[in-house]
Design a protein around this motif. Structure first.
Motif, PDB file in Angstrom:
ATOM      1  N   TYR A  79     -10.984  -2.984  -0.675  1.00  0.00           N
ATOM      2  CA  TYR A  79      -9.893  -3.318  -1.601  1.00  0.00           C
ATOM      3  C   TYR A  79      -8.716  -3.957  -0.897  1.00  0.00           C
ATOM      4  N   SER A  80      -8.291  -3.378   0.254  1.00  0.00           N
ATOM      5  CA  SER A  80      -7.122  -3.899   0.957  1.00  0.00           C
ATOM      6  C   SER A  80      -7.369  -5.303   1.492  1.00  0.00           C
ATOM      7  N   ALA A  81      -8.615  -5.586   1.916  1.00  0.00           N
ATOM      8  CA  ALA A  81      -8.947  -6.923   2.407  1.00  0.00           C
ATOM      9  C   ALA A  81      -8.889  -7.944   1.272  1.00  0.00           C
ATOM     10  N   GLU A  82      -9.372  -7.542   0.101  1.00  0.00           N
ATOM     11  CA  GLU A  82      -9.298  -8.429  -1.063  1.00  0.00           C
ATOM     12  C   GLU A  82      -7.843  -8.695  -1.441  1.00  0.00           C
ATOM     13  N   LEU A  83      -7.034  -7.639  -1.378  1.00  0.00           N
ATOM     14  CA  LEU A  83      -5.610  -7.810  -1.672  1.00  0.00           C
ATOM     15  C   LEU A  83      -4.966  -8.777  -0.694  1.00  0.00           C
ATOM     16  N   LEU A  85      -6.287 -11.297   0.897  1.00  0.00           N
ATOM     17  CA  LEU A  85      -6.635 -12.675   0.555  1.00  0.00           C
ATOM     18  C   LEU A  85      -5.787 -13.194  -0.606  1.00  0.00           C
ATOM     19  N   THR A  86      -5.644 -12.365  -1.622  1.00  0.00           N
ATOM     20  CA  THR A  86      -4.854 -12.770  -2.791  1.00  0.00           C
ATOM     21  C   THR A  86      -3.375 -12.860  -2.447  1.00  0.00           C
ATOM     22  N   ALA A  87      -2.898 -11.923  -1.632  1.00  0.00           N
ATOM     23  CA  ALA A  87      -1.491 -11.937  -1.223  1.00  0.00           C
ATOM     24  C   ALA A  87      -1.183 -13.189  -0.406  1.00  0.00           C
ATOM     25  N   ASP A  88      -2.140 -13.593   0.432  1.00  0.00           N
ATOM     26  CA  ASP A  88      -1.943 -14.794   1.256  1.00  0.00           C
ATOM     27  C   ASP A  88      -1.821 -16.053   0.408  1.00  0.00           C
ATOM     28  N   GLN A  89      -2.312 -15.966  -0.829  1.00  0.00           N
ATOM     29  CA  GLN A  89      -2.206 -17.103  -1.744  1.00  0.00           C
ATOM     30  C   GLN A  89      -0.907 -17.072  -2.548  1.00  0.00           C
ATOM     31  N   GLY A  90      -0.072 -16.057  -2.234  1.00  0.00           N
ATOM     32  CA  GLY A  90       1.253 -16.005  -2.862  1.00  0.00           C
ATOM     33  C   GLY A  90       1.321 -15.197  -4.138  1.00  0.00           C
ATOM     34  N   ASP A  91       0.293 -14.419  -4.431  1.00  0.00           N
ATOM     35  CA  ASP A  91       0.301 -13.608  -5.649  1.00  0.00           C
ATOM     36  C   ASP A  91       1.228 -12.408  -5.464  1.00  0.00           C
ATOM     37  N   ALA A  92       2.277 -12.311  -6.276  1.00  0.00           N
ATOM     38  CA  ALA A  92       3.299 -11.277  -6.110  1.00  0.00           C
ATOM     39  C   ALA A  92       2.746  -9.878  -6.329  1.00  0.00           C
ATOM     40  N   ALA A  93       1.904  -9.715  -7.338  1.00  0.00           N
ATOM     41  CA  ALA A  93       1.342  -8.394  -7.626  1.00  0.00           C
ATOM     42  C   ALA A  93       0.492  -7.918  -6.455  1.00  0.00           C
ATOM     43  N   ALA A  94      -0.300  -8.829  -5.885  1.00  0.00           N
ATOM     44  CA  ALA A  94      -1.142  -8.469  -4.743  1.00  0.00           C
ATOM     45  C   ALA A  94      -0.277  -8.115  -3.539  1.00  0.00           C
ATOM     46  N   GLN A  95       0.793  -8.845  -3.328  1.00  0.00           N
ATOM     47  CA  GLN A  95       1.712  -8.549  -2.221  1.00  0.00           C
ATOM     48  C   GLN A  95       2.305  -7.159  -2.387  1.00  0.00           C
ATOM     49  N   TYR A  96       2.701  -6.832  -3.611  1.00  0.00           N
ATOM     50  CA  TYR A  96       3.267  -5.507  -3.874  1.00  0.00           C
ATOM     51  C   TYR A  96       2.231  -4.410  -3.613  1.00  0.00           C
ATOM     52  N   HIS A  97       1.035  -4.572  -4.157  1.00  0.00           N
ATOM     53  CA  HIS A  97       0.012  -3.536  -4.008  1.00  0.00           C
ATOM     54  C   HIS A  97      -0.443  -3.414  -2.552  1.00  0.00           C
ATOM     55  N   LEU A  98      -0.474  -4.530  -1.834  1.00  0.00           N
ATOM     56  CA  LEU A  98      -0.807  -4.470  -0.412  1.00  0.00           C
ATOM     57  C   LEU A  98       0.285  -3.719   0.341  1.00  0.00           C
ATOM     58  N   GLY A  99       1.529  -3.924  -0.075  1.00  0.00           N
ATOM     59  CA  GLY A  99       2.633  -3.170   0.526  1.00  0.00           C
ATOM     60  C   GLY A  99       2.476  -1.676   0.317  1.00  0.00           C
ATOM     61  N   ILE A 100       2.042  -1.294  -0.884  1.00  0.00           N
ATOM     62  CA  ILE A 100       1.789   0.125  -1.171  1.00  0.00           C
ATOM     63  C   ILE A 100       0.678   0.658  -0.267  1.00  0.00           C
ATOM     64  N   CYS A 101      -0.361  -0.143  -0.064  1.00  0.00           N
ATOM     65  CA  CYS A 101      -1.459   0.264   0.819  1.00  0.00           C
ATOM     66  C   CYS A 101      -0.960   0.473   2.243  1.00  0.00           C
TER      67      CYS A 101
END
Length: 236
Positions: free
Chosen positions: A4-8, A10-26
């Motif tokens: 899950y964190s690896a998928e996040l 990838l999405t965060a690297d594309q600038g997705d704010a929600a993914a960046q937030y959830h990756l931060g929580i991880c």
């Protein structure tokens, strides 16, 4: 298979704010990835810049608690304000606490009451309890016993143990010689006895925060009750 964190990532690297937030929580909690508060704060900052209110609140929390960054109440207040501008209840509560205690902002109890009220309107239990305290002790508002009890009841109904204990004490004080009030007090106390008299572990963040609040420089016009109950506000 990618976790899950690896998928996040990838999405965060594309600038997705929600993914960046959830990756931060991880990163902050070590969910599927090594705990790293600095990287968590970095993720929250990226998402906050895209006006994601949850990330703005999380960034403020990191500054307030010194998670991954140097503790800075000024920056915490600024981050919370961004989320408050988007009507985010948790940040309304947290910024209200800062105004009540004068951390990162000029002390302003009336402003604290205003922020707590905004969060109360969204059903936020900690704000219900905090506003109840304000009405009980006259912090930024006129004392109002009726509103105090109503607010404590709202918070108690959501399982807020401090509100349950306050409500029990008020019921007992109101009519300790009447059976009905004594039953109300006993009922409220029953709900909170499991946690009411159990202090947080000394190595826990809650304990550290409560000790820090006791050391805050509360100016001379502060009610003695504020000094003794301030730690109750620091519930993140």
């Amino acid at each position: 298979m990618m976790n899950y964190s690896a998928e996040l990532q990838l999405t965060a690297d594309q600038g997705d704010a929600a993914a960046q937030y959830h990756l931060g929580i991880c990163y902050l909690n070590g969910y599927g990835i090594k705990t790293d508060a600095t990287k968590a704060t970095g993720m929250f900052l990226l998402a906050a810049k895209q006006d994601l209110k949850r990330a703005q609140d999380a960034l403020g929390h990191c500054y307030e608690q010194g998670l991954g960054v140097e503790k800075n109440y000024d920056e915490a207040a600024r981050a919370y304000q961004l989320a408050v501008d988007q009507n985010y209840a948790k940040s309304q509560y947290r910024l209200g606490v800062l105004y009540l205690l004068g951390c990162g902002v000029e002390k302003n109890r009336a402003k604290a009451v205003e922020l707590f009220q905004l969060a109360v309107e969204q059903g936020h239990a900690k704000s219900q309890f905090s506003l109840g305290l304000c009405y009980q002790f006259g912090w930024g508002v006129e004392k109002d016993a009726t509103k105090t009890v109503k607010l404590y009841q709202l918070a108690a109904d959501q399982g807020h143990t401090n509100a349950q204990s306050k409500l029990a004490a008020l019921c007992y004080k109101k009519g300790e010689d009447t059976a009905n009030d004594m039953k109300e007090a006993a009922s409220a106390l029953t709900k909170c006895t499991d946690t009411l008299f159990t202090p947080p572990p000394q190595d826990s963040q809650a304990f550290k925060d409560s000790q820090e609040l006791k050391d805050l420089d509360l100016d001379s016009d502060s009610d003695s009750d504020l000094a003794t109950t301030a730690a109750q506000f620091w519930e993140i």
